[in-house]
Structures are given as C-alpha cells and as structure tokens.
Design an enzyme around this catalytic site. Structure first.
Site, PDB file in Angstrom:
ATOM      1  N   LYS A  35      31.041  18.464  89.821  1.00 14.24           N
ATOM      2  CA  LYS A  35      30.303  19.593  89.217  1.00 14.24           C
ATOM      3  C   LYS A  35      30.237  19.426  87.693  1.00 14.24           C
ATOM      4  CE  LYS A  35      30.979  22.965  92.815  1.00 14.24           C
ATOM      5  NZ  LYS A  35      31.272  24.299  93.229  1.00 14.24           N
ATOM      6  N   THR A  86      37.548  33.087  95.744  1.00 15.03           N
ATOM      7  CA  THR A  86      38.622  33.862  96.393  1.00 15.03           C
ATOM      8  C   THR A  86      38.214  34.077  97.853  1.00 15.03           C
ATOM      9  OG1 THR A  86      37.557  35.860  95.509  1.00 15.03           O
ATOM     10  CG2 THR A  86      39.511  35.059  94.338  1.00 15.03           C
ATOM     11  N   PHE A 262      36.708  66.364 103.200  1.00 10.65           N
ATOM     12  CA  PHE A 262      37.281  66.495 104.535  1.00 10.65           C
ATOM     13  C   PHE A 262      36.307  65.902 105.558  1.00 10.65           C
ATOM     14  CE2 PHE A 262      39.049  69.496 107.963  1.00 10.65           C
ATOM     15  CZ  PHE A 262      40.057  68.589 108.266  1.00 10.65           C
ATOM     16  N   CYS A 268      25.109  69.691 114.027  1.00 15.99           N
ATOM     17  CA  CYS A 268      24.134  68.593 114.138  1.00 15.99           C
ATOM     18  C   CYS A 268      24.752  67.200 114.144  1.00 15.99           C
ATOM     19  CB  CYS A 268      23.127  68.693 112.996  1.00 15.99           C
ATOM     20  SG  CYS A 268      22.122  70.173 113.100  1.00 15.99           S
TER      21      CYS A 268
HETATM   22  N1  LIG Z   1      28.498  34.000  95.036  1.00 17.33           N
HETATM   23  C1  LIG Z   1      28.156  35.218  94.714  1.00 17.33           C
HETATM   24  O1  LIG Z   1      27.015  35.649  94.882  1.00 17.33           O
HETATM   25  C2  LIG Z   1      29.162  36.152  94.106  1.00 17.33           C
HETATM   26  C3  LIG Z   1      28.739  37.374  93.574  1.00 17.33           C
HETATM   27  C4  LIG Z   1      29.674  38.222  93.005  1.00 17.33           C
HETATM   28  C5  LIG Z   1      31.008  37.863  92.970  1.00 17.33           C
HETATM   29  N2  LIG Z   1      31.407  36.678  93.523  1.00 17.33           N
HETATM   30  C6  LIG Z   1      32.827  36.329  93.440  1.00 17.33           C
HETATM   31  O2  LIG Z   1      32.963  35.384  92.377  1.00 17.33           O
HETATM   32  C7  LIG Z   1      33.951  34.424  92.706  1.00 17.33           C
HETATM   33  C8  LIG Z   1      33.337  33.037  92.670  1.00 17.33           C
HETATM   34  O3  LIG Z   1      32.326  32.968  93.642  1.00 17.33           O
HETATM   35  P1  LIG Z   1      31.386  31.689  93.768  1.00 17.33           P
HETATM   36  O4  LIG Z   1      30.432  31.980  94.870  1.00 17.33           O
HETATM   37  O5  LIG Z   1      30.862  31.328  92.426  1.00 17.33           O
HETATM   38  O6  LIG Z   1      32.475  30.607  94.256  1.00 17.33           O
HETATM   39  P2  LIG Z   1      32.268  29.049  94.511  1.00 17.33           P
HETATM   40  O7  LIG Z   1      33.120  28.712  95.675  1.00 17.33           O
HETATM   41  O8  LIG Z   1      30.817  28.718  94.535  1.00 17.33           O
HETATM   42  O9  LIG Z   1      32.882  28.390  93.204  1.00 17.33           O
HETATM   43  C9  LIG Z   1      34.223  28.454  92.872  1.00 17.33           C
HETATM   44  C10 LIG Z   1      34.523  27.286  91.943  1.00 17.33           C
HETATM   45  O10 LIG Z   1      35.871  27.411  91.485  1.00 17.33           O
HETATM   46  C11 LIG Z   1      36.380  26.095  91.358  1.00 17.33           C
HETATM   47  N3  LIG Z   1      37.842  26.125  91.237  1.00 17.33           N
HETATM   48  C12 LIG Z   1      38.772  26.310  92.201  1.00 17.33           C
HETATM   49  N4  LIG Z   1      40.009  26.255  91.675  1.00 17.33           N
HETATM   50  C13 LIG Z   1      39.862  26.079  90.350  1.00 17.33           C
HETATM   51  C14 LIG Z   1      40.770  25.970  89.273  1.00 17.33           C
HETATM   52  N5  LIG Z   1      42.083  26.053  89.443  1.00 17.33           N
HETATM   53  N6  LIG Z   1      40.271  25.787  88.041  1.00 17.33           N
HETATM   54  C15 LIG Z   1      38.930  25.704  87.836  1.00 17.33           C
HETATM   55  N7  LIG Z   1      38.032  25.805  88.824  1.00 17.33           N
HETATM   56  C16 LIG Z   1      38.477  25.991  90.064  1.00 17.33           C
HETATM   57  C17 LIG Z   1      35.850  25.390  92.584  1.00 17.33           C
HETATM   58  O11 LIG Z   1      35.918  23.991  92.478  1.00 17.33           O
HETATM   59  C18 LIG Z   1      34.423  25.921  92.622  1.00 17.33           C
HETATM   60  O12 LIG Z   1      33.542  25.105  91.890  1.00 17.33           O
HETATM   61  C19 LIG Z   1      34.507  34.822  94.073  1.00 17.33           C
HETATM   62  O13 LIG Z   1      35.637  35.628  93.881  1.00 17.33           O
HETATM   63  C20 LIG Z   1      33.387  35.633  94.675  1.00 17.33           C
HETATM   64  O14 LIG Z   1      33.868  36.562  95.610  1.00 17.33           O
HETATM   65  C21 LIG Z   1      30.506  35.813  94.065  1.00 17.33           C
END
Ligand SMILES: NC(=O)c1ccc[n+]([C@@H]2O[C@H](COP(=O)([O-])OP(=O)(O)OC[C@H]3O[C@@H](n4cnc5c(N)ncnc54)[C@H](O)[C@@H]3O)[C@@H](O)[C@H]2O)c1
Length: 438
Positions: A35, A86, A262, A268
C-alpha cells in the site's frame, strides 16, 4: 498542519488524499508495504471513485510521504489519525489487535517527543476503548499523561465506500469526543471548514454514536427489505409503499419516536405488529426483525418490573396509567401491564392519572382495563399528593408540568422514584430518582 495517518485502507487512504489536497503535509503509515509503494507512486491502494485522479494529483504536490516507522511519523507530525481496521473476531467481538499494537508503538513514539502530540482515533471502537484501554496503554508506554503531555480523542468516521471523497467533503456532521480543548481546536482547524455542524461531545458518546449510526442504517435497510418481502407476497409494489412511507417527514423520517423512554403500547402498534407477523407467517414470508419488536418491547417492560421488585418496596404509586400522556386509552398500556404484574406479586398499588375517570371509560377501553385490572376502581386516586404520601416508590410514566411540580413539592427523601419519562425537574425532587435506563 503536519498529520500522520495510521492505516491506509478505505478511511486512511481517502483521508490522506483529501488532507494533502487541502494543503496539509501528510505522512502515511501502514504495515502493508504494497500500500505504501502504491501511494509513493501516486496510485491509490483502494478502489474508490475519484481516487485515481486525486492520488495522481497529490503525488505532485510534494506533501505526501509514507513510512512503516511509527516513531518517525509521530516525530514529524503534530497530530495522528488512527484508521486501522477493527474487524469482527470469530465470536463477534471487536478484534482490536491492530489498534492495541499500534497504541503501544505510539506510546513509545510519544515518549521520545517534546511537544504535546494529538492522537485522533477514527477507527470504530467499542465504547470505553479510548479511555479505559488505549489511554492506559499509551500512558504506560510513553510514561506521559493524557491531557497534559499528549491528547487523545475520538472522531467517528462517516464516509461510505463508493462515495468516500464526496462524503469526506460533505459529511452529515463532524463529531469529536474529547476531554480537552486542544485536540478540538486542532480538529476544527482540519475539518471546521466543511459544510456541516461541528459537535464536541464526550469520548464515550462519540464511540457509541458511531455504532448507533451503523445499527440504525442496518435497521432501516432491513425494514425496507422485510417490507418488500411481505409486499411481494401480497402483490403490492414495495417501492411505491416505501416511497409513501418516506414522504411522511413528521412521524416517519424525523426525530419522532427516537427518544428513549418506556415500552410502547396502545391500541394500534402492538395489534398491528401482531397482525403483520401473522400475515407474513400465512404467506411463508420471514420477517424476523418485525416479529422480534414485541419481544424487545416486553424486555423493556421487564426492566421496570425487575427494578420495582429489586427495590424491596411493596407500596408503589403509579403516576400515569394510560398508554401515553394526554389520553385515557388504557388498551395495551405498558403501565397497565406493569401494574397487573406487580399486583400479581402482592404489591399494593395506588394510581394517579388525571385523564382516567372510571365512570367515563367506555367500550373496548373499559373492557380492557376490567380484564387486566379488575380492581381499578380501588386503585385510582384523584389526588396525586395522596398517592405520593402512601407510596414507598413512585413509578412516573406521565409527562405533565403540573405533575412534575407536585412530585417536587411532595416527594420525601425516604421515598424512591422510578422515572420512565426523563423527568425534566429531576434535581428538584427530594427523593432519589432512578431513570429506567439513563
Ligand atoms: N470502510 C468504511 O467505509 C468505514 C467507514 C467508517 C468507519 N470505518 C472504520 O474505520 C476503520 C478502518 O476501516 P477501513 O475500511 O479503512 O479498514 P481497512 O481494512 O481497509 O484498512 C485498515 C488498514 O490498517 C492497516 N493496519 C493494520 N495494522 C496496522 C498498524 N499496526 N499500523 C498501521 N497500519 C495498520 C492495514 O494494513 C490496512 O491497510 C475501521 O475501524 C472501520 O470500522 C470504515
């Protein structure tokens, strides 16, 4: 501003592109080298509308760099946005491995910094994670204190995949959960220009509201889909139906019914839900969400029943009996159901409801209460002060200014109050007040 972004997935990569587009210097950090290589080459690590062009453009502005080195990224920036994944663990819990590991590294990085660093968690995190888990972890690994030497906060992310750049530029609002003004000011500098409200709240509320938003969206989709399945079985056009439903912006697409309180009842909602479930069953259509609503409502009623039983009080006063304030309709009133169950357990009840006059109850309403509370005539009192005086515990289910004033004037410190309506003058009532779940 100098910003580091940890986790360059959908959220992190789009944030990196948009923040550098807006003139900020951004350091992108990920454990996935591929990436980082893509970003360094001006390419997008995620498939998103507009990202190919935007990444190409920002690659030429010299504001983006990438690294796997957490310490370097923290040292070179004032503020870090944490956007690591997460995901779900096998048992459904939130797998926090990535954010926990990162928090340890960030703690060590903050230890080496002389200026107060701001860490903004943007990953979705179960409520309590920032304050109860991540803060102690970072404090332990940095040897420094949150709110003094560094600042933690939580800013839920609302972008949707497929329209993330547009959502970044026009979110529903910006919500910042923070305990200190410094991180809020930093985030206002980054996001304050966006065409939406900027709201500061507690860290826990911000964490929780993100779950509520996603749960609400899932609930809406499932509602539309269950409705469509039933419509199909009945030969009704589901698009026409849902379009009509959405055109009611008073009761349907509005704040109405979205305030905790509550259980619901009345003549209805329960009967129509029952009829809907039955209809679906007769057509072999599964509507598990709609069919579960009455069970959930019953669970809410149980909460009040359990509270009264656990209080040990056996002389209980009801303030309100009808299914909602301002009506004498007792049919399927949750307060009638609660009263019936308490009487069954030997609780001595007295009831005040200014709208309910036994002599005036007619038809189905009268038959309902006579079936469920046959001794209603002996329970009903015309004087609220009398009910208060006779009770160890008062169950308040009536939202009426005069009633609230009378409670404030007559309740004693030796009594208890169970509040089902979010009493507006709770502080003025001398008896301890417990909200049903607030
Ligand atoms: N995808 C969405 O539309 C969206 C929207 C709102 C919130 N979120 C939240 O945002 C967060 C990220 O979502 P996403 O879809 O972008 O995830 P993703 O899985 O696409 O990306 C996560 C990235 O984190 C990297 N990573 C993991 N461990 C790491 C570390 N120790 N140091 C640095 N990078 C590390 C991974 O390699 C990956 O590139 C999640 O908690 C998700 O719930 C996502």
């Amino acid at each position: 501003m100098n910003i580091s972004i940890f986790g360059l997935g959908y959220v992190g990569a789009v944030s990196l592109a948009c923040l550098s587009r807006d003139g900020h210097r951004v350091v992108g950090v990920d454990i996935d080298r591929s990436k980082l290589d893509l970003i360094a080459a001006g390419k997008t690590p995620v498939v998103e509308e507009g990202m190919v062009d935007l990444m190409q453009k920002v690659a030429t502005n010299g504001l983006v760099s990438v690294t796997t080195d957490v310490e370097l990224a923290v040292a070179q920036t004032d503020i870090s946005l944490v956007c690591v994944g997460t995901p779900s663990a096998a048992n459904g819990s939130q797998d926090q491995t990535a954010v926990l590991r990162l928090a340890e590294s960030m703690g060590r990085a903050i230890a080496a910094k002389s200026t107060p660093h701001v860490v903004v968690f943007r990953s979705t995190l179960v409520p309590g994670t920032v304050e109860d888990v991540l803060r102690p972890l970072i404090e332990r690994h940095s040897g420094k204190r949150d709110g003094v030497d560094f600042f933690l906060c939580f800013q839920p992310e609302f972008l949707r995949e497929g329209s993330s750049i547009r959502d970044y530029d026009k979110p529903p609002f910006t919500v910042v959960g923070a305990n200190h003004p410094h991180p809020v000011e930093q985030l206002r500098a980054l996001f304050g220009h966006l065409p939406c409200k900027f709201i500061q709240t507690s860290v826990r509320s911000a964490e929780m509201m993100k779950y509520c938003c996603n749960n609400f969206h899932a609930l809406k989709i499932t509602f539309a889909n269950e409705t469509a399945r039933l419509c199909a079985a009945l030969g009704v056009d589901p698009f026409e139906v849902m379009d009509l439903v959405c055109q009611d912006t008073q009761l349907n697409i509005s704040r109405a019914y979205l305030k905790p309180g509550f259980a619901f009842g009345g003549s209805c909602l329960p009967k129509d839900l029952r009829a809907t479930s039955y209809l679906a069953k007769t057509r072999d259509v599964k509507v598990p969400m709609l069919s579960a609503i009455l069970d959930s409502n019953e669970d809410h009623l149980d909460l009040a029943f359990d509270h009264v039983m656990a209080s040990g009080c056996r002389r209980v006063g009801f303030v309100g009996l009808s299914f909602k304030t301002g009506t004498d309709d007792l049919r399927e009133s949750p307060l009638v159901a609660l009263a019936e169950r308490l009487i069954g357990k030997g609780v001595a009840l007295s009831v005040y409801d200014p709208e309910v006059h036994l002599a005036q109850l007619l038809g189905a309403n009268r038959r309902y209460v006579e079936t469920h509370l046959p001794h209603i005539g002996q329970l009903l009192k015309a004087d609220l002060a009398e009910v208060i005086a006779a009770s160890e515990l008062l169950v308040v289910g009536l939202s009426d200014a005069r009633v609230h004033e009378t409670l404030a004037a007559h309740c004693r410190p030796d009594q208890q109050v169970l509040d089902l309506i979010q009493l507006p003058n709770r502080g003025a009532i001398r008896a301890p007040v417990t909200g049903l779940c607030w």
